[in-house]
Write a protein that holds these residues in place. Structure first.
Motif, short mmCIF file in Angstrom:
data_model
loop_
_atom_site.label_atom_id
_atom_site.label_comp_id
_atom_site.label_asym_id
_atom_site.label_seq_id
_atom_site.Cartn_x
_atom_site.Cartn_y
_atom_site.Cartn_z
N PHE A 38 0.83 -1.20 0.00
CA PHE A 38 0.00 0.00 0.00
C PHE A 38 0.87 1.26 0.00
CE2 PHE A 38 -3.37 -2.87 1.69
CZ PHE A 38 -4.35 -2.57 0.75
N LEU A 39 1.98 1.20 0.74
CA LEU A 39 2.87 2.36 0.82
C LEU A 39 3.57 2.63 -0.51
CD1 LEU A 39 3.82 4.55 2.71
CD2 LEU A 39 5.63 3.03 3.54
N ILE A 40 3.94 1.58 -1.22
CA ILE A 40 4.55 1.74 -2.56
C ILE A 40 3.57 2.45 -3.49
CG2 ILE A 40 5.24 0.48 -4.65
CD1 ILE A 40 6.54 -1.62 -2.78
N ALA A 41 2.29 2.06 -3.43
CA ALA A 41 1.27 2.71 -4.26
C ALA A 41 1.12 4.19 -3.89
CB ALA A 41 -0.07 2.00 -4.10
N VAL A 42 1.14 4.47 -2.59
CA VAL A 42 1.03 5.86 -2.12
C VAL A 42 2.24 6.68 -2.57
CG1 VAL A 42 1.09 7.32 -0.04
CG2 VAL A 42 -0.46 5.37 -0.15
N MET A 43 3.43 6.10 -2.47
CA MET A 43 4.66 6.79 -2.92
C MET A 43 4.62 7.08 -4.41
SD MET A 43 7.36 4.52 -0.68
CE MET A 43 8.82 5.04 -1.55
N SER A 44 4.06 6.16 -5.18
CA SER A 44 3.94 6.35 -6.63
C SER A 44 2.98 7.50 -6.95
CB SER A 44 3.44 5.07 -7.30
OG SER A 44 4.32 4.00 -7.05
N VAL A 45 1.86 7.55 -6.23
CA VAL A 45 0.90 8.64 -6.41
C VAL A 45 1.54 9.98 -6.03
CG1 VAL A 45 -1.29 9.62 -5.61
CG2 VAL A 45 -1.12 7.17 -6.08
N ASP A 46 2.32 9.98 -4.95
CA ASP A 46 3.02 11.20 -4.52
C ASP A 46 3.95 11.70 -5.62
OD1 ASP A 46 4.16 13.10 -2.43
OD2 ASP A 46 5.94 11.94 -2.94
N ARG A 47 4.74 10.79 -6.22
CA ARG A 47 5.65 11.20 -7.30
C ARG A 47 4.88 11.66 -8.54
NH1 ARG A 47 9.09 13.59 -6.35
NH2 ARG A 47 7.78 13.89 -4.53
N LEU A 62 -2.10 -6.82 -7.02
CA LEU A 62 -2.47 -6.30 -8.34
C LEU A 62 -3.01 -4.88 -8.27
CD1 LEU A 62 -3.98 -9.34 -10.26
CD2 LEU A 62 -1.62 -8.52 -10.17
N SER A 63 -3.73 -4.51 -7.20
CA SER A 63 -4.21 -3.13 -7.07
C SER A 63 -3.05 -2.18 -6.87
CB SER A 63 -5.21 -3.01 -5.92
OG SER A 63 -4.61 -3.34 -4.68
N SER A 64 -2.09 -2.58 -6.02
CA SER A 64 -0.89 -1.76 -5.80
C SER A 64 -0.08 -1.64 -7.09
CB SER A 64 -0.04 -2.39 -4.69
OG SER A 64 1.19 -1.72 -4.55
N LEU A 65 0.07 -2.77 -7.79
CA LEU A 65 0.83 -2.77 -9.05
C LEU A 65 0.15 -1.89 -10.10
CD1 LEU A 65 3.10 -3.89 -10.87
CD2 LEU A 65 1.63 -5.86 -11.34
N THR A 66 -1.18 -1.97 -10.20
CA THR A 66 -1.92 -1.17 -11.18
C THR A 66 -1.75 0.32 -10.92
OG1 THR A 66 -3.57 -2.94 -11.41
CG2 THR A 66 -4.21 -0.74 -12.16
N VAL A 67 -1.94 0.72 -9.67
CA VAL A 67 -1.76 2.15 -9.31
C VAL A 67 -0.35 2.61 -9.63
CG1 VAL A 67 -1.68 3.78 -7.38
CG2 VAL A 67 -3.55 2.13 -7.53
N TYR A 103 3.53 5.64 -13.05
CA TYR A 103 4.82 5.70 -13.75
C TYR A 103 4.64 5.90 -15.26
CZ TYR A 103 8.03 5.02 -9.90
OH TYR A 103 8.78 5.22 -8.77
N ILE A 104 3.55 5.40 -15.81
CA ILE A 104 3.28 5.65 -17.24
C ILE A 104 3.04 7.14 -17.46
CG2 ILE A 104 1.56 5.32 -19.07
CD1 ILE A 104 1.28 2.39 -18.02
N ASN A 105 2.25 7.76 -16.58
CA ASN A 105 2.00 9.20 -16.68
C ASN A 105 3.25 10.02 -16.42
OD1 ASN A 105 -1.07 9.99 -17.04
ND2 ASN A 105 -1.04 8.17 -15.74
N ILE A 106 4.09 9.55 -15.49
CA ILE A 106 5.37 10.22 -15.22
C ILE A 106 6.26 10.16 -16.45
CG2 ILE A 106 7.53 10.04 -13.90
CD1 ILE A 106 5.78 9.18 -11.48
N THR A 107 6.29 8.98 -17.10
CA THR A 107 7.10 8.80 -18.31
C THR A 107 6.64 9.74 -19.43
OG1 THR A 107 7.47 6.47 -17.74
CG2 THR A 107 7.89 7.13 -20.03
#
Length: 313
Positions: free
Chosen positions: A114-123, A209-214, A219-223
């Motif tokens: 869950f934290l990895i997903a949150v960190m991704s949203v933050d970035r 899978l929910s964490s991976l999807t988020v 990262y696609i949008n960041i790219t």
């Protein structure tokens, strides 16, 4: 063992470890001890520097320090017992201690996803929506998100561990693993484990899978945003950072998908041990180097702290 009617209920288990390479136990003990120390020292430095330097007390580093603290706890719940196995061979563990390790290991793992997903949203917000980022990702929101991640980890794991504690164990007591994970533990039960196996499978499927999807959407949008940067040097630097993150994330998600997202755990229990080393040993060692020690702002803060320590000596 404790008698219960006509059955014998197991009071302790034996962690098998890696019997095929036990003759190299002392060598593996030294290697894994060094990796463990590197992981603990690296992640502890990240947490300390973040709280000592006010410049790093921003959402990005708050999440990173939380993730580093999580990694310290995660590896400590597993590696000391693994080191004992390498040094002395198979180790006994009481039923209560085994359930405790299962709870700590899984709850920290779920929290981490869950934290990895949150960190991704933050970035994603920081890079793709920089104007709105300060008003969206306040420190209060950060603490609430971290609290949410921890609460979900504890809630999910409590449900699973309570179900496991209600099972009967009356056959073999040898766990074919170096830790008390859910799959190897339920395989030893003489009760009907179909419900808990299905529950664990669907929870793992949803969480991973929910964490991976988020994470992938972010990262696609960041790219896409990086591709629109005017400077080639800036694009190269940004891609270098993102690719490093994605390598670590692929190791984490890949190993956990291999271990947990399969309906029949019994078929691949032997190979789960090697895959589990990836997210219990390898990625916690890589994380300090990938996420922060390559970061200019963090390296500057680290140099300042080292300089201040030298002044007081």
């Amino acid at each position: 063992m404790m008698k219960m009617g006509n059955e014998t209920n197991i009071e302790e288990f034996i962690l098998e470890g890696f019997p095929a390479v036990q003759h190299l136990g002392k060598l593996f003990f030294v290697v894994f001890l060094l990796l463990y120390l590197v992981s603990i020292i690296g992640n502890t430095i990240i947490v300390m520097i973040m709280w000592l330097d006010h410049r790093l007390q921003i959402p990005m580093y708050l999440f990173l320090s939380g993730f580093s603290f999580l990694e310290c706890c995660f590896t400590t719940s597993v590696i000391p017992k693994l080191l004992t196995i390498f040094l002395s061979g198979m180790q006994t563990i009481s039923f209560a201690a085994c359930l405790t390790q299962t709870f700590v290991f899984i709850s920290l793992g779920v929290t981490g996803f869950f934290l990895i997903a949150v960190m991704s949203v933050d970035r994603y917000l920081a890079i793709c929506n920089p104007l709105h980022y300060p008003s969206i990702m306040t420190m209060k929101i950060c603490f609430l998100l971290i609290l949410f991640c921890c609460s979900m980890g504890i809630l999910v794991t409590t449900i699973l561990v309570v179900k496991v504690s209600q099972l009967s164990f009356c056959g073999s007591n040898i766990i074919k693993h170096f830790l008390c994970d859910l799959g190897p533990l339920t395989q030893l039960s003489c009760s009907d484990t179909s419900f808990i196996e299905s529950l664990a499978f669907f929870l793992a499927l949803f969480i991973i899978l929910s964490s991976l999807t988020v994470t992938m959407i972010c990262y696609i949008n960041i790219t896409i945003t990086i591709l629109h940067l005017p400077s080639a040097k800036e694009r190269q630097k940004a891609f270098s950072t993102c690719s490093s993150h994605l390598i670590v994330l692929s190791l984490i998600y890949g190993s956990c998908i291999f271990i947990y997202i399969k309906p029949n755990q019994a078929n691949k229990l032997d190979t789960n041990r090697e895959a589990a080393l990836m997210n219990t040993v390898v990625t916690p060692v890589l994380n300090p180097f990938i996420y922060t020690l390559r970061n200019k702002q963090f390296k500057l803060a680290l140099k300042d702290v080292i300089y201040k320590v030298k002044l007081f000596r």
